[in-house]
Write a protein that holds these residues in place. Sequence first.
Motif, PDB file in Angstrom:
ATOM      1  N   LYS A   1       0.879  -1.173   0.000  1.00 43.59           N
ATOM      2  CA  LYS A   1       0.000   0.000   0.000  1.00 43.59           C
ATOM      3  C   LYS A   1       0.904   1.207   0.000  1.00 43.59           C
ATOM      4  N   TYR A   2       0.558   2.216  -0.801  1.00 43.77           N
ATOM      5  CA  TYR A   2       1.366   3.434  -0.784  1.00 43.77           C
ATOM      6  C   TYR A   2       1.420   3.989   0.640  1.00 43.77           C
ATOM      7  N   SER A   3       2.607   4.345   1.087  1.00 39.95           N
ATOM      8  CA  SER A   3       2.672   5.035   2.372  1.00 39.95           C
ATOM      9  C   SER A   3       3.458   6.327   2.227  1.00 39.95           C
ATOM     10  N   THR A   4       2.933   7.346   2.858  1.00 39.10           N
ATOM     11  CA  THR A   4       3.473   8.698   2.719  1.00 39.10           C
ATOM     12  C   THR A   4       4.842   8.779   3.361  1.00 39.10           C
ATOM     13  N   ARG A   5       5.833   9.199   2.616  1.00 39.94           N
ATOM     14  CA  ARG A   5       7.154   9.396   3.189  1.00 39.94           C
ATOM     15  C   ARG A   5       7.451  10.882   3.206  1.00 39.94           C
ATOM     16  N   PRO A   6       7.544  11.471   4.402  1.00 38.86           N
ATOM     17  CA  PRO A   6       7.780  12.918   4.479  1.00 38.86           C
ATOM     18  C   PRO A   6       9.037  13.303   3.692  1.00 38.86           C
ATOM     19  N   GLY A   7       8.928  14.408   2.968  1.00 40.26           N
ATOM     20  CA  GLY A   7      10.089  14.879   2.205  1.00 40.26           C
ATOM     21  C   GLY A   7      10.101  14.387   0.768  1.00 40.26           C
ATOM     22  N   THR A   8       9.244  13.418   0.432  1.00 40.22           N
ATOM     23  CA  THR A   8       9.181  12.956  -0.966  1.00 40.22           C
ATOM     24  C   THR A   8       8.042  13.695  -1.681  1.00 40.22           C
TER      25      THR A   8
END
Length: 439
Positions: free
Chosen positions: A338-345
């Motif tokens: 599942k897509y997971s939000t990576r801060p800074g991307t």
Amino acid sequence: MTTPKKLFIKTYGCQMNVYDSERMSEALGEQGYVATDTPDDADMILLNTCHIRERAAEKVYSELGRYRGLKEAKPDLKIGVAGCVAQAEGAEIMRRQPLVDLVVGPQSYHRLPQMEAQVRTGVRALDTDFPEEDKFEALKARPKARRAPAAFLTVQEGCDKFCAFCVVPYTRGAEVSRPVDRILTEARDLVDRGVRELTLLGQNVNAYHGAGPDGDWTLAKLIWALNDVDGLERIRFTTSHPNDMTDELIEAHASCPKLMPYLHLPVQSGSDRILKRMNRSHTAESYLRLIERLRAARPDILMSGDFIVGFPEETEEDFQATLNLIEAVGYGYAYTFKYSTRPGTPAAERAQVPEDVKDERLKRIQALITQQQQDLQQSMVGRELTVLFEKPGRFEGQMGGKSEYLHAVHVMAPDAKPGDMARVRITESVRNSLKGVLI
Ligand code: 5AD
Ligand code: SF4
């Protein structure tokens, strides 16, 4: 003689971390450490972490919390965090968790011996540099202990591709390839210690361009040189990007005898709209054409892939295009996330797909993949394959190993030892492995 200190390393994430953990363990071996497989009697605990998906840092904090009792009982116990979470959040970890004595990033762990000496004096140590010097050059030669038949060898690290969802270019840094002579020396050394199969590792392994005796070498050239190493029987490599799959590398799959018919080639999505937003720089169609060329070169090549569902703005139609691509390829293995939000991307800023939609898509993609994997495994029944034995099986006289296609195979072979290879007729496909008989 002083009693050796004990080191417990817990490894998360990719195969590169497995390799790094081995090298960290060897580096601390110089400081008098031997490995232990439980934290309970350890003098040092190292978590080698992964930052690729959500809650990575939370997992590290909760794991660290479990060691509180151990540290209270044994104040001399040192606790370290290594790997990509260390790289991304090292200073914050130091601030938030006083249990942690040491933080070391993936590019600076050759400095572990000095850092260990420092923490023994009671001074905490943090190193998340991208140093000028090459850690592999700085690390001492690998010890001579006997090895298992299959080993990893990191040949390339880092990534310049900047897929919009991915933290790797930030945690592992820019693409760097190790020089050819170092890799060949390490490979020969591993073979002398019992290794028969090598998996060459890199975040973008097929972009390898290490310095050779006559200019930079490609991955294909490196594979051909490894093909000449006596005693090495099998070569694999992972992970590849479709855009770096050159004609030369495809041709190696056709004609290099030791290169195995297996390729992990992530595509992430089957929708061109999403691929564009992911900054993948290829289309679904170009990926399918590439696989056609690979199969023309090596008809039995088994394909493996990675897929992300629920990338920002992914519609049902986009998702359907991914399912269609999977149908068209026929994967032997595939990993779905599942897509997971990576801060800074970049993708972190975009409109997110609701969690329940992601969950539902994950279920559907996994059902399709599981079916394909099982069908492909089932299609091995009746075939004659070569198995590299790795370790004894659960039953007396049974050995377990891997086929050319990386399927686990169990065989009754009372006279075989790990490292032997045998021709095997496959008789049955069970849940996660095959059964066969010696020919
Ligand atoms: N969310 C979900 N999956 C991800 N991957 C990388 N970054 C993310 C993310 N932010 C997956 C990709 C990659 C694999 C190693 O992990 O599919 O190929
Ligand atoms: Fe991440 Fe893309 Fe690089 Fe793979 S190619 S490591 S997914 S940025």
